[in-house]
Design an enzyme around this catalytic site. Sequence first.
Site, short mmCIF file in Angstrom:
data_model
loop_
_atom_site.label_atom_id
_atom_site.label_comp_id
_atom_site.label_asym_id
_atom_site.label_seq_id
_atom_site.Cartn_x
_atom_site.Cartn_y
_atom_site.Cartn_z
CG HIS A 1 -17.02 4.62 48.68
ND1 HIS A 1 -17.83 5.33 47.49
CD2 HIS A 1 -17.17 3.35 49.95
CE1 HIS A 1 -19.04 4.22 48.36
NE2 HIS A 1 -18.18 4.22 49.84
N GLY B 1 -26.14 2.08 50.78
CA GLY B 1 -27.10 3.15 51.50
C GLY B 1 -28.59 2.76 50.98
CG ASN C 1 -16.92 5.60 54.31
OD1 ASN C 1 -16.65 7.24 54.77
ND2 ASN C 1 -17.20 5.19 52.89
CD GLU D 1 -20.68 6.69 48.69
OE1 GLU D 1 -20.29 7.52 49.36
OE2 GLU D 1 -21.65 5.62 48.82
CB SER E 1 -27.46 -2.07 53.84
OG SER E 1 -28.09 -0.81 52.52
CD GLU F 1 -18.05 -0.24 50.05
OE1 GLU F 1 -18.56 0.58 50.93
OE2 GLU F 1 -17.70 0.68 49.38
CE LYS G 1 -20.91 5.76 52.63
NZ LYS G 1 -21.54 5.54 51.44
#
Length: 258
Positions: free
Chosen positions: A96, A174, A10, A98, A209, A168, A12
């Site tokens: 996701h 991150g 991904n 985000e 991560s 996730e 992003k």
Amino acid sequence: MQASFMVVANWKMNGCRDRVTNLSHELITRCGFLNQPKIVLCPPYIYLERVQETLASSKISLGAQDLSCENNGAFTGNISGEMLVDVGVQYVIIGHSERRLNNAETNDIILKKLSIAQFQGMTSIFCIGENIVEKQLGNTFKAIDHQLKPVITLIKNDPSIKCIVAYEPVWSIGTGCSASVQDVERVNKYIKQIFNDLNYPIKIIYGGSVNEMNIEQFVAIKSLDGVIVGNASLSADKLINICMRVEKQTMNTLADIV
Ligand code: 13P
């Protein structure tokens, strides 16, 4: 680890034309014809076609990071599921964290996106995972129960839907702090039970991560079918290393079985 292990990259909102092209070229040269892992590249929308051209005869698949919850029409700036399929997309990331956070995506919106992906014949990579507060309060399963609602609704309606769950945990994305093997096994067991009750053979991948140093611990988890990688997938060397390690570990496991 399952017979077929996935590595989803991904990217992003990162990269530029040259970087994205170089990254996919390098990956194809070194990993494009491996049987293991199954690799899916998810570039930003604007580079989908460019990446698709580089992937042409390889075994690597193309994925998108999102799709519109509408089919077509006056939705300025949106990209439809039909458009994604038109440029060769086979997988699409939906829900996701985000997007849930930054774009206020609710279960209703996510349900519409899952339905469109299903209608267009794409495989949804459906993301779920608790945030740090939910984890600290011991509410991981409660968060997962809520987030799984759209996909459960769809499966009850049409068991032929193609969906992979990406676990996730938000606190691991991150941060350099991945979930432990025990965390992943515990959550996988919970998710598998829910889908077993629906007679749906769910595949689960883990994201948060993941890198070339910790990939082996995830490949070793029997209930896990793959990983989804953010930061580390932006470096050709790191991503290739991850794929090579998966390949080696998978081959060793198969040799042990034989
Ligand atoms: P990182 O690998 O950068 O933690 O991102 C994970 C992720 O969000 C994949 O979708």
